[in-house]
Design a protein around this motif. Sequence first.
Motif, PDB file in Angstrom:
ATOM      1  N   GLN A  37       0.850  -1.180   0.000  1.00  0.00           N
ATOM      2  CA  GLN A  37       0.000   0.000   0.000  1.00  0.00           C
ATOM      3  C   GLN A  37       0.889   1.234   0.000  1.00  0.00           C
ATOM      4  O   GLN A  37       2.041   1.186   0.448  1.00  0.00           O
ATOM      5  N   GLU A  38       0.348   2.342  -0.489  1.00  0.00           N
ATOM      6  CA  GLU A  38       1.102   3.597  -0.542  1.00  0.00           C
ATOM      7  C   GLU A  38       0.305   4.713   0.138  1.00  0.00           C
ATOM      8  O   GLU A  38      -0.156   5.639  -0.523  1.00  0.00           O
ATOM      9  N   PRO A  39       0.151   4.623   1.448  1.00  0.00           N
ATOM     10  CA  PRO A  39      -0.600   5.669   2.148  1.00  0.00           C
ATOM     11  C   PRO A  39       0.163   6.987   2.155  1.00  0.00           C
ATOM     12  O   PRO A  39       1.395   7.008   2.114  1.00  0.00           O
ATOM     13  N   THR A  40      -0.580   8.078   2.201  1.00  0.00           N
ATOM     14  CA  THR A  40       0.071   9.382   2.269  1.00  0.00           C
ATOM     15  C   THR A  40       0.540   9.643   3.699  1.00  0.00           C
ATOM     16  O   THR A  40      -0.051   9.133   4.658  1.00  0.00           O
ATOM     17  N   GLN A 147      -6.849   0.418   4.926  1.00  0.00           N
ATOM     18  CA  GLN A 147      -7.922  -0.586   4.903  1.00  0.00           C
ATOM     19  C   GLN A 147      -8.025  -1.300   6.260  1.00  0.00           C
ATOM     20  O   GLN A 147      -8.188  -2.510   6.335  1.00  0.00           O
ATOM     21  N   PHE A 148      -7.915  -0.489   7.297  1.00  0.00           N
ATOM     22  CA  PHE A 148      -8.056  -0.987   8.668  1.00  0.00           C
ATOM     23  C   PHE A 148      -9.471  -0.698   9.131  1.00  0.00           C
ATOM     24  O   PHE A 148      -9.867   0.460   9.294  1.00  0.00           O
ATOM     25  N   THR A 162      -7.203  -6.605  13.213  1.00  0.00           N
ATOM     26  CA  THR A 162      -6.022  -6.947  14.017  1.00  0.00           C
ATOM     27  C   THR A 162      -4.726  -6.840  13.212  1.00  0.00           C
ATOM     28  O   THR A 162      -3.706  -7.400  13.588  1.00  0.00           O
ATOM     29  N   THR A 163      -4.772  -6.092  12.123  1.00  0.00           N
ATOM     30  CA  THR A 163      -3.595  -5.956  11.259  1.00  0.00           C
ATOM     31  C   THR A 163      -2.669  -4.863  11.765  1.00  0.00           C
ATOM     32  O   THR A 163      -3.117  -3.790  12.169  1.00  0.00           O
ATOM     33  N   MET A 164      -1.371  -5.141  11.732  1.00  0.00           N
ATOM     34  CA  MET A 164      -0.343  -4.133  11.965  1.00  0.00           C
ATOM     35  C   MET A 164       0.434  -3.954  10.664  1.00  0.00           C
ATOM     36  O   MET A 164       0.453  -4.850   9.816  1.00  0.00           O
ATOM     37  N   TYR A 165       1.095  -2.815  10.532  1.00  0.00           N
ATOM     38  CA  TYR A 165       1.704  -2.454   9.257  1.00  0.00           C
ATOM     39  C   TYR A 165       3.180  -2.120   9.445  1.00  0.00           C
ATOM     40  O   TYR A 165       3.540  -1.382  10.357  1.00  0.00           O
ATOM     41  N   ARG A 174       5.129  -2.345   3.400  1.00  0.00           N
ATOM     42  CA  ARG A 174       5.875  -3.413   2.753  1.00  0.00           C
ATOM     43  C   ARG A 174       5.575  -4.789   3.346  1.00  0.00           C
ATOM     44  O   ARG A 174       5.918  -5.810   2.750  1.00  0.00           O
ATOM     45  N   ALA A 175       4.977  -4.816   4.522  1.00  0.00           N
ATOM     46  CA  ALA A 175       4.635  -6.088   5.160  1.00  0.00           C
ATOM     47  C   ALA A 175       3.559  -5.825   6.206  1.00  0.00           C
ATOM     48  O   ALA A 175       3.363  -4.681   6.637  1.00  0.00           O
ATOM     49  N   VAL A 176       2.865  -6.877   6.578  1.00  0.00           N
ATOM     50  CA  VAL A 176       1.859  -6.764   7.642  1.00  0.00           C
ATOM     51  C   VAL A 176       2.115  -7.850   8.676  1.00  0.00           C
ATOM     52  O   VAL A 176       2.773  -8.848   8.404  1.00  0.00           O
TER      53      VAL A 176
END
Length: 204
Positions: A37-40, A147-148, A162-165, A174-176
Amino acid sequence: MKRNSYMTVGLTVAVLITIGVASYFLFFKQDDLPVIQEPTPFTLTNALDGETYNSDNGKVKVITFFYTNCPDICPLTLRDFMKLEQELKADGLYGTDVELVAITVDPEVDTVPVLENYGAAFQAEPTGWKVLTGEKADIDRITRQLQFYYSKANSGLVTHATTMYIVDRQHDVRAVAQMATTGDQPVDIESIMEDVNVLVAEKE
């Protein structure tokens, strides 16, 4: 003459195979951690020092969401963040190259004083651990980009993913990883450290 030709052809094939293998590791191995993902970048308030935190600071980050009234997953995850903090300190990465970022999804309740006390309970050392709050609209923008999912009920209970980034120096995901669970499943610190070290080694 024919034998020399066979040897030449064989040598050429061997060289091509060697080049091919080398090319694979040079150009495809780097995709082990592709951009997901490419969040701002964002700015929020860091409750641990009261300062404005700008995520566009060239550091690798492990980002999690939480809220202080969470009865299980959040405190378990932040307890594991304490262990991750120690791992990063042991490797000389804490605060200098890598930050732990915890963002509340309940900013109406989780004011700066509330979060300051909460962070102190987990011995969050502010040079590398950021406990963030801000306007709900800003937090919602961040969660949408990542997308949390989360939803707050009238009772105050927040249902959330329950996702971490794991974010690189360019602010790309680059990973979750997964937060801790009540089923005695802690945060996978070893895997996170492997990913973090890959991203730290990359040039800015």
